[in-house]
Each structure stands twice: as structure tokens, then as C-alpha cells.
Design a protein around this motif. Structure first.
Motif: not given
Ligand code: SF4
Lengths: 379, 532
Positions: A38-40, A44-46, A290-292, A296-298, A300-308
Motif C-alpha cells: 500500500a505504501n512502498p 518509517r514503515r520500512a 520520514p513518512a509518506t 491508503e495507510c488506514l 494497511a498499516c498499524e501506525l496509520a492513526f498516528h501518522c494521519r
């Protein structure tokens, strides 16, 4: 497990530091790989995935817990269906594989279902590799139920557990995905089929890594078997799904990933993602990479609410969607865009700024016209 | 997404409130819509868990399946749903007006006008979200092939006739919802996000609670705050304050509340079955009833907020003036409804499982045509939509600066006035391109003749080519005058082909039926583990 291709102990040590003292590494799983798809481009995710950080625990510690969860009804139903598909020592499943993918092969008389139990994931991975080698040499239909595979992702191993892998009598290997969404009148939800195909493509890549270690390397088939319930029943129906495209896309994404050690190298000393740390410290640590963020993160990624929340606080336009961002050229914050649109900032010769001003003017005119006349646009 | 839409979202972020994405309402809203808030059981292909349904916002009807794995209970739910929905549909089937439609004469093959009945109004179904539309389709599919005892005395689980009938209606509504601009079956999230730009992404707009929070935040809260609360806030029990609009439920609800309640229900049922005498059975029956009431209360608790939200959303939409072409599109919906009513009355079999190639091609063509129609009509009805088309170079507005009379050559010269329009827009005009303006609701055509840049824009010269009457001089009012403000589009206003009703795929069976349609299809085979 072969030694990771790069790094070695120094990297492993560094990643353990990032996780925090005594925090065990969490292996990458299918969910993490979905987030990757979803966010290659997200570093941050990496790094979090690469270091084996438990992102769900981290998100909770940051005060923005993820909402992923599974209903026990869905869980039970999924398990019941999978058990049904694999019943009878795999006879039905192998029949479906042969019928759908390999009709020329001999019918599976007495399928082999090797025992894959072993202590720990690493043990199971070794055991799986051994079973694959034996089955390929034996030249008989073999069903590997929940094998354990490894895939190198940006320098750290991901451990993956497909629903099943089948070894054909000719020694080729097929990935089997069992899903509980229905195939209704011959067609299924394309979004769900797409997600299943992407997941299977990752398994194909992992199998290919294993195959490359055998001599001669067996062929991993690029047509996988997708098994779903038929219509409103619990009866399995199988279809062959060609995952060449998804495989190529994922392979490309994996090849392009910034290597974990490179990201780790950019982090200041002392950065740590241990969920035991206070929230402010964790926020700063997460902020150091850094994050992007994109919506779509919402899913797919557990951190989405924080990053949003961070993206919104920074006024990032990507929080509104990648398509919004695409329209706006180099302007990336809400304030910058609105200032440019109002003519308060920005270079009027910049085509993106000029288009924005025209759009703002047209929009204002239209709203004023509607206010005046209760809408009668076209005189 | 257009820049104008993007600006709307950015303004929403800045002001903390959704901004208009339309200045008129682009969909028909019935005075008496039927609202359906369905829930399904997680992991089961459309197995219903319950629903609120009805036309009275203060008195929804609650339907519940206390054990979704029990086929008899599911079937009872569907029969009840039919009881709730069919009388509503029937109430629109009787009132008709005389109308004309074009049909192909089976003998001559010519298109001829025939008198026909047209239902004066049509039932409208509103569901909270897109998932609701999918479920309507799925329920339609699961019900329409069910066999009644009359059709097949041997059938293992005979359905009351109203069940397959509702299945056919839901299938029809589900299919119609794929036609752009149709309003027979609407998802409220689609309706609201068509008309408002929120300060969040389109993905997040699928959450009805969050969407409403942006459009109409509670006092003292910004849209962003209210939306966040709608998405995430939970009570002490871990339950969402704003439950998802369905049909899927929140896993925390399933695991903490629903699953234990269903377990109690199952135990009460087993106990009742094991009762040894009447007295014991009475007591256990009461326990079973209590267990069922508990599940009903749970389902109501998570559907009622959505039910209220749907009506609140409808209120907001009603406050917008209706777009000028909305009624015309609704008339098409009425034809669609009337057509299906007639097919049911004529005893036609249910819609096939799969469309044959011809029908599928027809449907696709119809959808493309309706999309073009919708795009044109929305632009004509709404200056904000027209602004997007202007921005894209597909339309322009301006003031007429000069009109020069001219005539066509030939034996009977007709007026071909040259009109100069001064515009700031930048239309993408090809040589001799046709452009159109609306003249009393009908399109008038002009031809692009010349272009000359001027400060702040351009002068565009057009030759008007029609709608000026039959005489040598144009009829009064048919040629724009100097100083007049005009709006021309590069796209056509009306769609050719199939424009005049009824739906192309609906060749009546009296005329041979849709091509290649087989006889009635068999029911779904019933297996032990069937889920619907
Ligand atoms: S949620 Fe954050 S960490 Fe996860 S992929 Fe998106 S931006 Fe990266």
C-alpha cells in the motif's frame, strides 16, 4: 536460514537497539507485506518492520491504537472452510489442483502430507525446506499444510505462512490460497481477488528463494490456485490465478526498498521504539524517520492513526488523498495551496499556481452565482 | 479529482466544515423513501444478522436473526423483510398515468409509438453506504431463485411466494443502481459526498458518521474533531459510540457482546429442546424469549444510530434546491420501475444468473450513455459543476460583444448569425468545432469560426446554426444579443440513441424477450452448510 545478505551482526545489533532492550523481534508477516504494497515508499514503515518492531504495540503506546481486529465469526468461518478444503488428508484439495492446473498429471492416489511441526518459526522454516526437497525428489503429489517460508525484505527476513503449497508429480510447486469470500455465479469481488493475488505473489517469491537453493532448482508456478466457497454454500470452488504481474510488481518494489541499514544509518543515536517508553519520547523517535502518509495507510498499516494525526497537524495535503496531491504540483501544505490560490503567495508563472488561481476564481464565481440566483448557471 | 474539488476539500480543512461540492441537489429524493439499514454476520457471504427498515423515521421495524447460522431463522428474516418492503413497493405499482413509448414493431421492424402506462411515482430505497447496495444485490441474488411449495412440492425448504418476489425486486434495484444518475436505490454516503467536499479523503468519506460530522458538526466542534470522534471514540465497554453504518459490524461488538449473547441463545434453545414436560418447557421458552430479546436489543443498539444518521443526512440534502434535470432522470427511473412491474405481472421468470452477451453489451452501452447524460445535465444545472468543465476547457462563458447577421448560401438562405463572445476561459476548440448552449432548455448549436486573443482572455467568433425558426429572419430571442451573458459547452447536452425510453435491455418478453434468454433457472442446490 542463510545469513542475511548484508550487514551481519552489527546491523542486527543496531536493529535490536531500535526495538529496545529485551523486546523480541516481530517477524514480517502477510499483513506487513500488505502495508508495504500500500505504501512502498514509506521509510518509517520500512525501518519499523525491518527492525521487527511490533507496530500495533507502538501505535498503542503513541496513543493511537490500530483498529484492526477480527470478528470471531469471521475467524471461525474461515477456519471451518479451510478445514473443509483440506479434509481427507488433502485429497479434495489435490484433486482441485490437478483438475485446475495440471490435468495431464496422474490423479493423486495417496497424497503425501508431511508433518511440518518443528520448534519455533525458524525450525519450521528448515523443516519446510527439507520437506519440499524430499517431495520434489519423490515425484509424487504432496501437500504442505501451512509451510513456513522466508523472504528477504530490504535486508531483514520475513517469515511467511501460506495456507498451502502443493508439489506436483513433475516436481513443480504451486501456491494455494484459501479465502472465505464467495465466488458468486462464477465471479468474485475483484478487489478481494486482487488482494489474494498480491499475497500469493509474495509467497511465490518466497518459494523461489527456497527453490534457488535446490539443485536443480524446481519451477515455482506463476499460476496459483485460489479456493473460495461457491455461491452461498460452503463447497469449495477453485480457480487458477495468474500472478505474474503481481509478482513482477512486488519484486520490483522489494528491489527498490531502501535498505534497512541505510535508514538505520540516518537515525540519531539513542533512538528507540520500545513501547515501554513515554509517548513524547516515542513520538520524537517516530518523527525522526520520514513518512509518506496517504489515506491508503488506514487499511494497511498499524501506525496509520498516528501518522494521519501528524500529517493533518502539519497541514499536509496528502492527508486528503494522493489524487489531491497530484493536482497541486509542488505545493504540499494546505496553507501554501490556499495562499497561492488567493494570490497571496506563489509564483504566478508557475503553471500549477496559475491553474490554482483560475480554479479558485471559477469556484468563487460559481458559488456567488448560485447564492445570487438560487442556481441558474447557464443563461 | 478536479482542482475545484481539491480546493473545496482544502477550504473544508481550513474552516473546519465541509464546503459545497454542488449548489443544487443532483438526485431525486422521494417524499417517502424506504430506508434500509442492514447488518450481516462477519465472514458469511451476505448472511443477514438484522436490519432496521421502514418509511417512518420515528418507527423503524427491527428484524433480527438471533442465530445467523440457522437456516430457518434466516429464511424467516427474509420473509419478514418481504413483509416490510413489498407493501411499500406495491403502493406505487397501482397509480399510473398514460404515456407514450417507442417500440420496435415486431412485424415491420419500424420504431413506432405505442400507448403505455407509466407509474406516477416510484419507490425509492436508501441504504447507508455502498456496502448496503452490494448487500441489496446479494440478497436479491439469494432470494430470487428460491422455490415455492407451489412451484415444487418436493422442495426441501419451500419459500413463501413473496420471498422470490422480493428477490427479483432487489435484483432490479441493485442493477438499476449501476446506472449513473439513477435514484431508485441510493447510498447515503455517495449522496452526501457528491454534494459536499469534506476536509478528509474520499476513502474516509465512506464512513457515514465521519462524513456527517464534517457536514454538520455538533456545536463547539470542528468537523475534524467530530469526525475523529465518530471514527474512534469508544465507551467504557470498548464499544464504538458511532457504530459502523454496516453491513459489516465492528469486531469488538461481535466478540464482546454479540457472540456471548448468541451463545446464551443457543444454550436456551438446547435446554428447551431437552425439556421433559410442559411445565419445564414453559419456563425454558421464557428463557429463550429473553435470550432473543437480548440479541434484538443489541442489533437495535448498533443500527439505530445509523438509522437516525440516514434521516439526518436526508434532511440536509432536502435543504438543497433540486437540479433542473433531476426530474427528467427520475422519469427514467419511473419507466424502469414500471417496466419491471410489468415483467413481474406478465409472469416472466426471474432475472438470469448471468447476462448473455447481448444483454451485457446493451447494459454497458446504456451505462456509458447515461454517464454522458448525467455529466452534461449536472453541468447545465449547477454552476459549480460547469466551473469544473470550464476549467477543463470543455465549456466557456462570456459576454456577447458583437452580433453580425449573415445567411447561408443556396436557394433558401437561412440565418447564420456570427456572434462574438468575450471570455476569460480557455476552451479547447478545434477548427469548426461544434458548441452548444441551452436555449429555453433545448440545445442550440453553433460552429467555431475564429479566435482572437485580447487582454485577459479571448474573443471567440461563433456561427449559430439552428433553433432560429423556419423563416428568413431568426425568431425573436433565438439569437444572443450584444451584452448578453452566454455559456457554451463543447459537449452535447442530449444523448442520442435510446434517449426515449424504455430501457434498451428491456425488450418485453411479448416481443421475444431479451435475446438468448434461457427458460427459468433452477434454484440453488441446498447443501448442509448453506449460508443463505
Ligand atoms: S501509516 Fe505511517 S508508517 Fe505506516 S505506511 Fe503510512 S506513513 Fe508509513
Amino acid at each position: 536460514m542463510p545469513p542475511p545478505r548484508t550487514g551481519g551482526t552489527a546491523l542486527r545489533h543496531r536493529l535490536a537497539e531500535l526495538r529496545g532492550p529485551d523486546v523480541p523481534a516481530k517477524a514480517l508477516d502477510a499483513r506487513a507485506l500488505a502495508a508495504l504494497a500500500a505504501n512502498p515508499g514509506c521509510r518509517r514503515r520500512a525501518i519499523l518492520d525491518g527492525a521487527g518492531v511490533d507496530k500495533a504495540a507502538l501505535a498503542s503506546a503513541l496513543g493511537a491504537p490500530p483498529v484492526f481486529g477480527q470478528s470471531q465469526f469471521a475467524f471461525m468461518r474461515g477456519n471451518a472452510f479451510e478445514a473443509r478444503v483440506k479434509a481427507d488428508g488433502g485429497a479434495e484439495l489435490l484433486r482441485l489442483v490437478r483438475e485446475t492446473l495440471d490435468p495431464g498429471a496422474e490423479p493423486p492416489e495417496r497424497p503425501h502430507v508431511p508433518d511440518l511441526t518443528a520448534p519455533g518459526p525458524e525450525g519450521r522454516r528448515t523443516r519446510t525446506e527439507q520437506a519440499l526437497r524430499e517431495a520434489t525428489a519423490a515425484g509424487a503429489w504432496t501437500l504442505l499444510d501451512h509451510p513456513m517460508l522466508a523472504l528477504d525484505v530490504a535486508g531483514s527476513p520475513a517469515l511467511l505462512e501460506p495456507d498451502a503449497v502443493v508439489v506436483h508429480p513433475d516436481g513443480r510447486w504451486t501456491v494455494v490460497e484459501i479465502k472465505s469470500f464467495p465466488v458468486l455465479d462464477g465471479s468474485a469481488d475483484p478487489a478481494k481477488v486482487g488482494a489474494a493475488a498480491r499475497q500469493a505473489a509474495v509467497y511465490v517469491l518466497a518459494l523461489e528463494e527456497t527453490a534457488a537453493r535446490l539443485e536443480p532448482p524446481p519451477e515455482v508456478r506463476h499460476r496459483i490456485l485460489l479456493v473460495c466457497p461457491k455461491d452461498f454454500s460452503n463447497l469449495p470452488t477453485a480457480s487458477a490465478v495468474d500472478v505474474r504481474k503481481q509478482r513482477a510488481v512486488t519484486a520490483r518494489q522489494l528491489a527498490r526498498l531502501t535498505r534497512v541499514e541505510d535508514i538505520a544509518g540516518t537515525l540519531p543515536d539513542g533512538v528507540c521504539f520500545s513501547p515501554d517508553l513515554p509517548a513524547e519520547e516515542l513520538t520524537a523517535a517516530v518523527e525522526a524517520v520520514p513518512a509518506t502518509y496517504a489515506p491508503e495507510c488506514l487499511s494497511a498499516c498499524e501506525l496509520a492513526f498516528h501518522c494521519r494525526a501528524r500529517a493533518r497537524a502539519a497541514g499536509a495535503v496528502t492527508a486528503l488523498g494522493r489524487s489531491v496531491r497530484a493536482e497541486l504540483g509542488g505545493l504540499s501544505t494546505v496553507d501554501d495551496v490556499l495562499a497561492a490560490a488567493r494570490g497571496e503567495a506563489g509564483d504566478p508563472d508557475d503553471p500549477a499556481v496559475a491553474a490554482l488561481r483560475r480554479a479558485a476564481r471559477l469556484r468563487a464565481q460559481a458559488l456567488a452565482a448560485a447564492d445570487r440566483e438560487g442556481a441558474a448557471p447557464c443563461p | 479529482m478536479s482542482l475545484i474539488d481539491a480546493l473545496g476539500r482544502l477550504e473544508a480543512v481550513r474552516t473546519g466544515r465541509a464546503q459545497p461540492a454542488a449548489t443544487v441537489r443532483h438526485r431525486h429524493l422521494s417524499d417517502r423513501p424506504l430506508v434500509l439499514v442492514p447488518l450481516t454476520t462477519a465472514g458469511e457471504a451476505g448472511a443477514p444478522l438484522g436490519a432496521l427498515v421502514g418509511t417512518d423515521r420515528d418507527a423503524p421495524r427491527l428484524l433480527v436473526v438471533p442465530q445467523p447460522r440457522d437456516r430457518d431463522l434466516r429464511f424467516a428474516f427474509l420473509a419478514e423483510l418481504a413483509d416490510a418492503v413489498l407493501p411499500y413497493i406495491d403502493s406505487y405499482a397501482g397509480e399510473v398515468e398514460a404515456a407514450e413509448r417507442t417500440e420496435t414493431d415486431p412485424e415491420t421492424g419500424k420504431r413506432v409509438k405505442v400507448e403505455a402506462e407509466l407509474c406516477a411515482d416510484a419507490p425509492q430505497l436508501i441504504v447507508p453506504s455502498r456496502g448496503g447496495i452490494e448487500l441489496v444485490r446479494l440478497l436479491g441474488r439469494s432470494m430470487r431463485f428460491r422455490r415455492t411449495a407451489e412451484q415444487d412440492p418436493e422442495t426441501p425448504h419451500p419459500a413463501p411466494p413473496r420471498v422470490p418476489l422480493l428477490g427479483r425486486w432487489l435484483t432490479h434495484y441493485g442493477e438499476r443502481a449501476r446506472v449513473p444518475g439513477s435514484s431508485l436505490l441510493l447510498a447515503l454516503t455517495d449522496l452526501l459526498s457528491r454534494h459536499w467536499a469534506t476536509g478528509q479523503s474520499g476513502l474516509e468519506d465512506q464512513h457515514l458518521g465521519a462524513l456527517l460530522a464534517w457536514i454538520d458538526p455538533p456545536d463547539g466542534m470542528t468537523g475534524a474533531q467530530a469526525a475523529l470522534r465518530a471514527e474512534l471514540a469508544r465507551d467504557a465497554d470498548g464499544q464504538l459510540l458511532c457504530p459502523p453504518a454496516g453491513p459489516a459490524t465492528d469486531p469488538a461488538f461481535d466478540n464482546r457482546l454479540l457472540a456471548p449473547a448468541i451463545e446464551r441463545y443457543d444454550r436456551a434453545r438446547t435446554a428447551l429442546a431437552a425439556a421433559e414436560d410442559g411445565l419445564e418447557a414453559d419456563g425454558r421458552l421464557a428463557a429463550l424469549a429473553a435470550a432473543e430479546r437480548e440479541i434484538r436489543a443489541l442489533v437495535e443498539r448498533v443500527t439505530r444510530p445509523t438509522w437516525d444518521a440516514v434521516w439526518r443526512g436526508l434532511d440536509l440534502l432536502r435543504a438543497l434546491p433540486e437540479g433542473a434535470h433531476v426530474e427528467e432522470r427520475w422519469t427514467r427511473d419511473r419507466w424502469s420501475f414500471t417496466g419491471h412491474r410489468d415483467r413481474v405481472l406478465a409472469g416472466e421468470p426471474p432475472q438470469p444468473r448471468r447476462d448473455d452477451a447481448v444483454t451485457a453489451a446493451h447494459k454497458l452501452a446504456a451505462r456509458e450513455r447515461e454517464q454522458a447524460r448525467l455529466d452534461a445535465q449536472e453541468a447545465l444545472d449547477d454552476p459549480l459543476v460547469m466551473a469544473e468543465r470550464r476549467l477543463a476547457g470543455e465549456a466557456f462563458t462570456g459576454e456577447v460583444t458583437e452580433v453580425v447577421m449573415a445567411y447561408s448560401e443556396g436557394k433558401r438562405p437561412s440565418p447564420r448569425p456570427l456572434v462574438t463572445v468575450r471570455t476569460e476561459d480557455r476552451p479547447h476548440l478545434a477548427e469548426r468545432a461544434k458548441v452548444y448552449r441551452s436555449l429555453g432548455g433545448r440545445p442550440q448549436t453553433a460552429e467555431f469560426v475564429g479566435y482572437e486573443p485580447c487582454p485577459d482572455g479571448a474573443l471567440i467568433v461563433l456561427r449559430i446554426t439552428d433553433k432560429m425558426g423556419r423563416g428568413k429572419e431568426p425568431e425573436p430571442g433565438s439569437v444572443p444579443e450584444k451584452g448578453e451573458h452566454v455559456c457554451f459547452t463543447l459537449f452535447e447536452h442530449e444523448q442520442r440513441g435510446g434517449a426515449k425510453l424504455p430501457e434498451p435491455e428491456r425488450t418485453p418478453w411479448t416481443h421475444g424477450g431479451p435475446p438468448g434468454e434461457p427458460g427459468p433457472e433452477p434454484a440453488d442446490p441446498v447443501t448442509e452448510e448453506d449460508l443463505l
